[in-house]
Design a protein around this motif. Structure first.
Motif, PDB file in Angstrom:
ATOM      1  N   VAL A  19       0.663  -1.572   0.014  1.00  0.00           N
ATOM      2  CA  VAL A  19      -0.039   0.146  -0.370  1.00  0.00           C
ATOM      3  C   VAL A  19       0.587   0.845   0.203  1.00  0.00           C
ATOM      4  O   VAL A  19       1.709   0.877   0.446  1.00  0.00           O
ATOM      5  N   HIS A  20       0.451   2.187  -0.854  1.00  0.00           N
ATOM      6  CA  HIS A  20       1.118   3.761  -0.952  1.00  0.00           C
ATOM      7  C   HIS A  20       0.223   4.148  -0.948  1.00  0.00           C
ATOM      8  O   HIS A  20      -0.472   5.131  -0.787  1.00  0.00           O
ATOM      9  N   LEU A  21       0.692   4.960   0.620  1.00  0.00           N
ATOM     10  CA  LEU A  21       0.054   6.465   0.999  1.00  0.00           C
ATOM     11  C   LEU A  21       0.423   7.600   0.555  1.00  0.00           C
ATOM     12  O   LEU A  21       1.627   8.372   0.745  1.00  0.00           O
ATOM     13  N   LEU A  22       0.098   8.806   0.612  1.00  0.00           N
ATOM     14  CA  LEU A  22       0.357   9.777  -0.106  1.00  0.00           C
ATOM     15  C   LEU A  22      -1.252  10.999   0.568  1.00  0.00           C
ATOM     16  O   LEU A  22      -2.154  11.215   0.430  1.00  0.00           O
ATOM     17  N   HIS A  23      -0.511  11.425   1.838  1.00  0.00           N
ATOM     18  CA  HIS A  23      -1.690  12.510   2.333  1.00  0.00           C
ATOM     19  C   HIS A  23      -1.546  14.383   2.622  1.00  0.00           C
ATOM     20  O   HIS A  23      -0.032  14.240   1.989  1.00  0.00           O
ATOM     21  N   ARG A  24      -2.510  15.128   2.366  1.00  0.00           N
ATOM     22  CA  ARG A  24      -2.118  16.726   3.181  1.00  0.00           C
ATOM     23  C   ARG A  24      -2.048  15.772   4.330  1.00  0.00           C
ATOM     24  O   ARG A  24      -2.440  15.388   5.412  1.00  0.00           O
ATOM     25  N   ASN A  75      -6.219  12.400   1.613  1.00  0.00           N
ATOM     26  CA  ASN A  75      -5.506  10.567   1.880  1.00  0.00           C
ATOM     27  C   ASN A  75      -5.564  10.420   0.022  1.00  0.00           C
ATOM     28  O   ASN A  75      -6.758   9.278  -0.303  1.00  0.00           O
ATOM     29  N   LEU A  76      -4.304   9.946  -0.874  1.00  0.00           N
ATOM     30  CA  LEU A  76      -4.285   9.320  -1.735  1.00  0.00           C
ATOM     31  C   LEU A  76      -4.025   8.060  -1.474  1.00  0.00           C
ATOM     32  O   LEU A  76      -2.706   7.495  -0.856  1.00  0.00           O
ATOM     33  N   VAL A  77      -4.642   5.973  -1.484  1.00  0.00           N
ATOM     34  CA  VAL A  77      -4.163   5.776  -1.728  1.00  0.00           C
ATOM     35  C   VAL A  77      -3.518   4.204  -2.726  1.00  0.00           C
ATOM     36  O   VAL A  77      -5.132   4.401  -3.053  1.00  0.00           O
ATOM     37  N   ALA A  78      -2.365   4.061  -2.858  1.00  0.00           N
ATOM     38  CA  ALA A  78      -2.939   2.789  -4.318  1.00  0.00           C
ATOM     39  C   ALA A  78      -2.429   1.621  -3.402  1.00  0.00           C
ATOM     40  O   ALA A  78      -1.576   1.406  -2.844  1.00  0.00           O
ATOM     41  N   GLN A  79      -3.827   0.942  -3.715  1.00  0.00           N
ATOM     42  CA  GLN A  79      -3.165  -0.995  -3.295  1.00  0.00           C
ATOM     43  C   GLN A  79      -2.725  -1.617  -4.106  1.00  0.00           C
ATOM     44  O   GLN A  79      -3.388  -1.404  -5.054  1.00  0.00           O
ATOM     45  N   VAL A  80      -2.042  -2.434  -3.588  1.00  0.00           N
ATOM     46  CA  VAL A  80      -0.896  -3.917  -5.016  1.00  0.00           C
ATOM     47  C   VAL A  80      -1.957  -4.443  -4.512  1.00  0.00           C
ATOM     48  O   VAL A  80      -1.596  -5.045  -3.177  1.00  0.00           O
ATOM     49  N   LEU A  81      -2.829  -5.447  -5.123  1.00  0.00           N
ATOM     50  CA  LEU A  81      -3.300  -6.737  -4.886  1.00  0.00           C
ATOM     51  C   LEU A  81      -2.892  -8.149  -5.530  1.00  0.00           C
ATOM     52  O   LEU A  81      -3.037  -7.930  -6.403  1.00  0.00           O
ATOM     53  N   SER A  82      -3.377  -9.309  -4.722  1.00  0.00           N
ATOM     54  CA  SER A  82      -2.683 -10.552  -5.588  1.00  0.00           C
ATOM     55  C   SER A  82      -4.452 -10.993  -5.677  1.00  0.00           C
ATOM     56  O   SER A  82      -5.414 -11.343  -4.830  1.00  0.00           O
ATOM     57  N   CYS A  83      -4.776 -10.806  -6.911  1.00  0.00           N
ATOM     58  CA  CYS A  83      -6.462 -11.379  -7.154  1.00  0.00           C
ATOM     59  C   CYS A  83      -6.203 -12.967  -8.254  1.00  0.00           C
ATOM     60  O   CYS A  83      -5.868 -12.863  -9.274  1.00  0.00           O
ATOM     61  N   LEU A 143      -7.322   4.566  -4.390  1.00  0.00           N
ATOM     62  CA  LEU A 143      -9.020   4.556  -3.882  1.00  0.00           C
ATOM     63  C   LEU A 143      -7.966   6.989  -3.057  1.00  0.00           C
ATOM     64  O   LEU A 143      -7.571   6.595  -2.230  1.00  0.00           O
ATOM     65  N   LEU A 144      -8.978   7.394  -3.918  1.00  0.00           N
ATOM     66  CA  LEU A 144      -9.457   9.211  -2.849  1.00  0.00           C
ATOM     67  C   LEU A 144      -9.967   9.107  -2.157  1.00  0.00           C
ATOM     68  O   LEU A 144     -11.380   8.934  -2.895  1.00  0.00           O
ATOM     69  N   ASN A 145      -9.217   9.458  -0.796  1.00  0.00           N
ATOM     70  CA  ASN A 145     -10.813   9.613   0.298  1.00  0.00           C
ATOM     71  C   ASN A 145     -12.019   8.288   0.718  1.00  0.00           C
ATOM     72  O   ASN A 145     -12.709   8.682   0.598  1.00  0.00           O
ATOM     73  N   ASP A 146     -10.762   6.838  -0.172  1.00  0.00           N
ATOM     74  CA  ASP A 146     -12.386   5.881   0.586  1.00  0.00           C
ATOM     75  C   ASP A 146     -12.898   5.555  -0.875  1.00  0.00           C
ATOM     76  O   ASP A 146     -13.584   4.832  -0.832  1.00  0.00           O
ATOM     77  N   GLY A 147     -12.677   6.446  -1.760  1.00  0.00           N
ATOM     78  CA  GLY A 147     -13.608   5.830  -3.149  1.00  0.00           C
ATOM     79  C   GLY A 147     -12.367   6.319  -3.931  1.00  0.00           C
ATOM     80  O   GLY A 147     -11.640   6.117  -4.750  1.00  0.00           O
TER      81      GLY A 147
END
Length: 532
Positions: free
Chosen positions: A110-115, A435-443, A466-470
Motif C-alpha cells: 500500500v502507498h499512502l499520499l496525504h495532505r 489521502n490518496l492510497v494505491a493498493q497493490v493486490l493479488s487477485c 482510493l481517493l478519500n476511500d473512493g
C-alpha cells in the motif's frame, strides 16, 4: 386441526444435517504480531534522518489565540449547511466505492499520499488582510457595523499562520489510527524499520508526527520508524514540494492562471453580495476581496476556534460560488488546466514506478532528489507500506500526472458560471487530511473481483487507487482503458502506462521553456501539458 399440523402430517420430513467437520488445528489458538522486527533499531541508520531542528526550513510558525468554543459557540459548530462547500478548508469524508478488498484478492502493498491537517491561513492571505482593513478603518475615520455584521464591532483576529490547529493535529492522528486498522497486517512483512517521508515546513513535520503517533501509538512511534524530512525551499529538489524545481509554475508563464480564474469568478458570484453586506457597515468600503475573506474566515475560524459568526452571513448559492472558486483555482493553477501540472507531479510518478518495480532510479531529470532517491536507505524499495505527506496543490499535480481523466471529464471549467455537470471538485480531491492510497493486490481470475476484460490467467497482481476511500477509475491510463467495477488494473499494465506517461511529459520544456500559456478564457488544456 391447524394448518401447521396438517402440513406436518402431509409432508415427509426431509431436513438433512450437514456433515460435521473437525475444527482446524489452530482454532482458538492465540496469534500475535511483533513490531518492530527483531533486530531493527532506530539508531542503526539514524544519521540519515536528521530531525526537524537539524533540517530547518520550517517556514512561518505563528500560532493563534486559544479556542474557547464552549463559551463562544451558541450551538455545536457542525456547519452542516455549508460543509463541504468551503473546500479545501474542510475535513475529508470518504466517498465512492467502499475501500474493502474485493473478494478473491489479497493485499500485497500500500502507498499512502496525504495532505497535512487543518491549519491557519497562509501568511498575508485574505483573512488577515480583511482584519487589517477593519483595524485601519477603526483607527482612521471610524468603523461601525450593525445587523448581522454587528459582531464585527468587537471581533478580533485570533488566527495564526500556516501551522496546524488542534483539530488539524487530531485529523492526522485519526488518519494514522485508521490506517493502522486497515493496513496494519502489512507490518508483519517488514524486516527493518519503515521510512516515511514529509517536507520541512512545520505543519508538514507536525502532520507526519501526528500520523505516526496514531499509526504506531504513543510513545512507540518514536522508535518504530524513520521520519525523513525533505527540505522544502528554493534550490532543493523534492517530489513532495516540486514547484521550486519548476519555475514556470510560479512565474508569469503559468503562475497566475488559477488566481486569474478565481478573481474573475469572485467578481461575478459576489457582485450582489457586496452591496447586501455594505448596508450594515460604515467607515469601510467593502470589496469582493473583503467579502471573499469573510467566507474564508468562516472556514478557518471553524477549524481553529470551533465556531465562526461569519458562516451565517451567506446564502447557499454564495457558498456554492465559494466552493467553485477553489475548483477554478486548482484546475488552472495546479490541475489539468495548467501547462506545468503534469511536469510537477511526474517526479512522484517516477518514484511510484520505482517502488512498484523495485528498480532504483538512475536518472534524475525532474523534481526527484538524486541524493535521497539514489540512496536505498533514504529511498527503500522493499517496503510493504509507504507513507508520504505533502500539500493540496502538490497532490493535485500528482493526480494530473497520473492521468486520472475521469476527474477532468467535464473540463475545461468555465470561469463565468458553474457547469451543470461537474467532475472536478476540490472538496473531494484536496480537503485537509486528504489521502490518496494505491493498493497493490493479488487477485485470482476465478474470484470475480476483476472484469473479464482485465483478468489475467490464474493469479496476478493488480493496482487500484482510493481517493478519500473512493475508488478512482483508471480508464484514462494507457493499457488500463477497460472499466473495472472495483477500479482495478493489472499492475504490469499500469506500470507500462506510467512509463509511457513519463516519456510523454517533457519536464524541461514545461517547467523551463519559453512559451506563452493560453489565456484562461480560451485554455483548452485538460491533461496538465503544454499544447503540442
Amino acid at each position: 386441526m391447524t394448518i401447521a399440523s396438517l402440513l406436518c402430517v402431509a409432508l415427509p420430513f426431509v431436513l438433512t444435517v450437514a456433515a460435521v467437520q473437525s475444527a482446524s488445528s489452530f482454532a482458538g489458538s492465540s496469534v500475535s504480531a511483533v513490531f518492530p522486527p527483531p533486530g531493527a533499531t532506530i539508531t542503526a541508520d539514524q544519521s540519515y534522518f536528521p530531525d526537524a531542528s537539524q533540517v530547518g526550513n520550517s517556514g512561518p510558525t505563528p500560532t493563534g489565540a486559544e479556542p474557547e468554543a464552549i463559551a463562544t459557540a451558541p450551538v455545536a459548530a457542525a456547519n452542516t449547511n455549508i460543509y463541504p462547500l468551503i473546500a479545501p478548508q474542510t475535513p475529508y469524508s470518504g466517498t465512492g466505492t467502499p475501500f474493502e478488498i474485493p473478494p478473491g484478492c489479497e493485499l500485497e502493498q500500500v502507498h499512502l499520499l496525504h495532505r497535512h491537517g487543518a491549519r491557519y491561513p497562509t501568511s498575508g492571505s485574505a483573512p488577515s488582510s480583511f482584519a487589517a482593513n477593519v483595524q485601519a478603518a477603526v483607527s482612521g475615520s471610524g468603523f461601525t457595523a450593525s445587523g448581522p455584521l454587528e459582531f464585527l464591532n468587537t471581533w478580533t483576529y485570533k488566527l495564526g499562520a500556516e501551522v496546524l490547529t488542534p483539530f488539524g493535529r487530531e485529523q492526522l492522528f485519526e488518519l494514522g489510527v485508521g490506517f493502522r486498522v486497515k493496513y496494519g497486517e502489512l507490518l508483519n512483512k517488514f524486516t527493518d524499520l519503515p521510512v516515511f517521508r514529509t517536507t520541512s515546513e512545520y505543519r508538514m513535520v507536525e502532520s507526519a508526527l501526528n500520523f505516526a503517533a496514531g499509526f504506531f501509538g504513543v510513545p512507540d512511534y518514536q522508535t518504530s520508524y524513520h521520519q525523513e524530512i525533505i527540505v522544502e525551499n528554493d534550490g532543493f529538489n523534492s517530489t513532495l514540494s516540486p514547484s521550486p524545481s519548476c519555475p514556470n509554475s510560479v512565474n508569469d508563464v503559468a503562475g497566475d492562471l488559477g488566481g486569474y480564474a478565481t478573481g474573475n469568478w469572485t467578481q461575478s458570484y459576489l457582485n450582489a453580495t457586496v452591496p447586501r453586506l455594505q448596508q450594515y457597515v460604515t467607515g469601510l468600503n467593502l470589496t469582493t476581496h473583503d467579502v471573499y475573506a469573510m467566507q474564508s474566515l468562516c472556514a478557518y475560524e471553524t477549524v481553529a476556534l470551533g465556531y465562526s459568526q461569519f458562516c451565517g452571513l451567506f446564502t447557499e448559492e454564495e457558498w456554492r460560488g465559494f466552493d467553485y472558486s477553489f475548483d477554478l483555482d486548482f484546475w488552472y493553477g495546479s490541475g489539468p488546466g495548467n501547462p506545468t501540472s503534469a511536469a510537477q507531479g511526474i517526479g512522484y510518478v517516477q518514484e511510484l514506478v520505482a517502488r512498484l518495480t523495485k528498480i532504483p532510479l538512475t536518472t534524475f531529470d525532474t523534481s526527484t532528489n538524486s541524493t535521497l532517491d539514489g540512496n536505498n536507505i533514504t529511498f527503500p524499495l522493499d517496503q510493504p507500506i509507504y507513507v508520504d505527506a505533502s500539500h493540496d496543490t502538490v497532490i493535485s499535480t500528482i493526480i494530473t500526472a497520473l492521468n486520472f481523466t475521469t476527474l477532468a471529464a467535464n473540463g475545461p471549467l468555465p470561469i463565468d458560471r458553474i457547469p451543470a455537470y461537474q467532475t472536478y471538485r476540490v472538496h473531494n480531491i484536496a480537503p485537509f487530511a486528504t489521502n490518496l492510497v494505491a493498493q497493490v493486490l493479488s487477485c485470482s481470475a476465478s474470484s470475480g473481483a476483476v472484469s473479464s476484460t482485465s483478468a489475467a490467467t490464474g493469479s496476478a497482481s493488480y493496482i487500484r487507487f482510493l481517493l478519500n476511500d473512493g475508488a478512482v477509475p483508471l480508464t484514462g491510463i494507457s493499457h488500463c482503458e477497460a472499466p473495472d467495477p472495483n477500479g482495478l488494473c493489472l499492475l504490469d499494465d499500469f506500470i507500462q502506462g506510467m512509463q509511457e506517461r513519463i516519456e510523454e511529459v517533457d519536464f524541461y520544456y514545461d517547467c523551463y521553456g519559453n512559451y506563452t500559456a493560453p489565456p484562461v478564457s480560451s485554455d483548452k488544456i485538460i491533461d496538465g501539458r503544454v499544447p503540442q
